[in-house]
Scaffold this motif. Structure first.
Motif, PDB file in Angstrom:
ATOM      1  N   LEU A  62       0.831  -1.200   0.000  1.00 17.22           N
ATOM      2  CA  LEU A  62       0.000   0.000   0.000  1.00 17.22           C
ATOM      3  C   LEU A  62       0.870   1.256   0.000  1.00 17.22           C
ATOM      4  O   LEU A  62       0.525   2.248  -0.647  1.00 17.22           O
ATOM      5  N   ASP A  63       2.000   1.212   0.702  1.00 17.61           N
ATOM      6  CA  ASP A  63       2.941   2.341   0.682  1.00 17.61           C
ATOM      7  C   ASP A  63       3.412   2.626  -0.734  1.00 17.61           C
ATOM      8  O   ASP A  63       3.548   3.785  -1.138  1.00 17.61           O
ATOM      9  N   ALA A  74      -7.521   5.622   5.257  1.00 13.14           N
ATOM     10  CA  ALA A  74      -7.613   4.166   5.122  1.00 13.14           C
ATOM     11  C   ALA A  74      -7.996   3.534   6.460  1.00 13.14           C
ATOM     12  O   ALA A  74      -7.513   3.961   7.507  1.00 13.14           O
ATOM     13  N   PRO A  75      -8.848   2.507   6.436  1.00 11.17           N
ATOM     14  CA  PRO A  75      -9.266   1.849   7.683  1.00 11.17           C
ATOM     15  C   PRO A  75      -8.188   0.885   8.187  1.00 11.17           C
ATOM     16  O   PRO A  75      -8.434  -0.294   8.405  1.00 11.17           O
ATOM     17  N   ILE A  76      -6.997   1.423   8.342  1.00 10.71           N
ATOM     18  CA  ILE A  76      -5.830   0.637   8.760  1.00 10.71           C
ATOM     19  C   ILE A  76      -5.230   1.379   9.944  1.00 10.71           C
ATOM     20  O   ILE A  76      -4.372   2.242   9.783  1.00 10.71           O
ATOM     21  N   MET A 122     -10.566   0.982  -0.756  1.00  9.14           N
ATOM     22  CA  MET A 122      -9.824   0.997  -2.023  1.00  9.14           C
ATOM     23  C   MET A 122     -10.759   1.240  -3.202  1.00  9.14           C
ATOM     24  O   MET A 122     -10.398   1.935  -4.157  1.00  9.14           O
ATOM     25  N   ALA A 123     -11.968   0.695  -3.146  1.00 13.10           N
ATOM     26  CA  ALA A 123     -12.947   0.914  -4.215  1.00 13.10           C
ATOM     27  C   ALA A 123     -13.322   2.393  -4.290  1.00 13.10           C
ATOM     28  O   ALA A 123     -13.466   2.946  -5.391  1.00 13.10           O
ATOM     29  N   GLU A 124     -13.467   3.047  -3.145  1.00 15.88           N
ATOM     30  CA  GLU A 124     -13.752   4.481  -3.141  1.00 15.88           C
ATOM     31  C   GLU A 124     -12.613   5.262  -3.797  1.00 15.88           C
ATOM     32  O   GLU A 124     -12.857   6.191  -4.584  1.00 15.88           O
ATOM     33  N   GLN A 125     -11.373   4.878  -3.478  1.00 15.45           N
ATOM     34  CA  GLN A 125     -10.219   5.553  -4.087  1.00 15.45           C
ATOM     35  C   GLN A 125     -10.208   5.341  -5.601  1.00 15.45           C
ATOM     36  O   GLN A 125      -9.940   6.275  -6.362  1.00 15.45           O
TER      37      GLN A 125
END
Length: 131
Positions: A62-63, A74-76, A122-125
């Motif tokens: 992801l980075d 992000a939900p992380i 991720m889908a939103e992004q």
């Protein structure tokens, strides 16, 4: 047979599956060429519906894909704080010390996540990029 008109949509790239790999591919393609027409097809009722929920996520991928994922919400958010390994048997459990474990079993720097939530984010992004 009677003549009937089928609806058609033209795309440059069609990705099947809105899991982490499919969404990452769509995002990366749009980063490389914003003019590409990219679509992701998902069989579930919503993104994340067919994703196993709990996971330990190494954020290095992801980075590389989105270095600003924290700023984008992000939900992380739950870092791994401790690793424990047990040998399970009929008589109970026996804790194994961490030092003999291979390096890939060290989860420090990783996060505990719901992959369904990560995929929805991720889908939103991807949608914001035009996927």
């Amino acid at each position: 047979m009677s003549d009937f008109q089928r609806e058609a949509m033209e795309y440059d790239v069609v990705i099947v599956g809105a899991g982490p790999a499919g969404l990452s591919a769509a995002i990366r393609l749009k980063q490389l060429d914003a003019d590409l027409q990219v679509v992701v097809l998902e069989k579930g009722s919503e993104v994340g519906a067919h994703i196993l929920s709990g996971a330990v996520l190494d954020p290095c991928g992801l980075d590389a894909l989105m270095p600003d994922w924290k700023e984008k919400g992000a939900p992380i958010t739950v870092p791994v704080r401790e690793d424990r390994f047990y040998m399970l048997g009929e008589a109970g459990s026996l804790r194994i010390p961490n030092f003999p474990m291979p390096p890939l079993m060290n989860n420090h720097g990783n996060y505990i996540v719901s992959m369904g939530n990560v995929c929805r984010w991720m889908a939103e992004q991807a949608e914001e990029m035009g996927v």
